[in-house]
Design a protein around this motif. Sequence first.
Motif, PDB file in Angstrom:
ATOM      1  N   PRO A  68       0.810  -1.225   0.000  1.00  0.00           N
ATOM      2  CA  PRO A  68       0.000   0.000   0.000  1.00  0.00           C
ATOM      3  C   PRO A  68       0.846   1.278   0.000  1.00  0.00           C
ATOM      4  O   PRO A  68       0.368   2.318  -0.436  1.00  0.00           O
ATOM      5  CB  PRO A  68      -0.824  -0.109   1.282  1.00  0.00           C
ATOM      6  N   ARG A  69       2.096   1.202   0.433  1.00  0.00           N
ATOM      7  CA  ARG A  69       2.966   2.384   0.400  1.00  0.00           C
ATOM      8  C   ARG A  69       3.290   2.807  -1.022  1.00  0.00           C
ATOM      9  O   ARG A  69       3.734   3.935  -1.254  1.00  0.00           O
ATOM     10  CB  ARG A  69       4.289   2.101   1.135  1.00  0.00           C
ATOM     11  N   LEU A  70       3.052   1.918  -1.983  1.00  0.00           N
ATOM     12  CA  LEU A  70       3.455   2.175  -3.367  1.00  0.00           C
ATOM     13  C   LEU A  70       2.283   2.371  -4.316  1.00  0.00           C
ATOM     14  O   LEU A  70       2.474   2.387  -5.529  1.00  0.00           O
ATOM     15  CB  LEU A  70       4.340   1.033  -3.863  1.00  0.00           C
ATOM     16  N   ALA A  71       1.088   2.529  -3.801  1.00  0.00           N
ATOM     17  CA  ALA A  71      -0.072   2.754  -4.663  1.00  0.00           C
ATOM     18  C   ALA A  71       0.188   3.983  -5.526  1.00  0.00           C
ATOM     19  O   ALA A  71       0.593   5.033  -5.050  1.00  0.00           O
ATOM     20  CB  ALA A  71      -1.322   2.951  -3.821  1.00  0.00           C
ATOM     21  N   GLY A  72       0.024   3.810  -6.833  1.00  0.00           N
ATOM     22  CA  GLY A  72       0.230   4.912  -7.763  1.00  0.00           C
ATOM     23  C   GLY A  72       1.674   5.144  -8.152  1.00  0.00           C
ATOM     24  O   GLY A  72       2.004   6.141  -8.782  1.00  0.00           O
TER      25      GLY A  72
END
Length: 157
Positions: free
Chosen positions: A90-94
Amino acid sequence: MASAQVLDAFSQILKTQGLAGGLAYLNEGVPHRYTAVYRFAGLVLKNVCLHDALGKRQPAFLSAMPLDKSLARRIKPGIPFRTNDSSRDPRLAGHAYEGTLFTVFSYHGTALVAPSGHLWGVLCHFDLAPVPLSDDAFELLESVAPIVAAFAVDPHR
């Protein structure tokens, strides 16, 4: 922390086989395809040395990349970055490379700090597939980072 004996052995490998030999040694103990040193060059991350466990030529897309599209941008001195699967982190969404052909799924990196104290680059294991990395293997990566930094930054090695 790796033992003094392991660190001495690693230092000897760097002296006799260079950075390529050191990265090959580190890569032997991990399931990742790549182990590499990258340096920060303004807004670009440039490859200094890359070991491919498959022995293939370095793909062009791994030679240099915009810093804002690299997972290395998350690394700071004393703040490593690890993800076994970037597509589920989730830290890397997008993230800029999300969903592209060249997605780095597994990335485990730590800072390379120059003797002067500035952030010079990163030492990392990575793969184009989701791959876990043991805490012991990451601890070794962090333990040898100062040795790699001194070797890689010193132009008279």
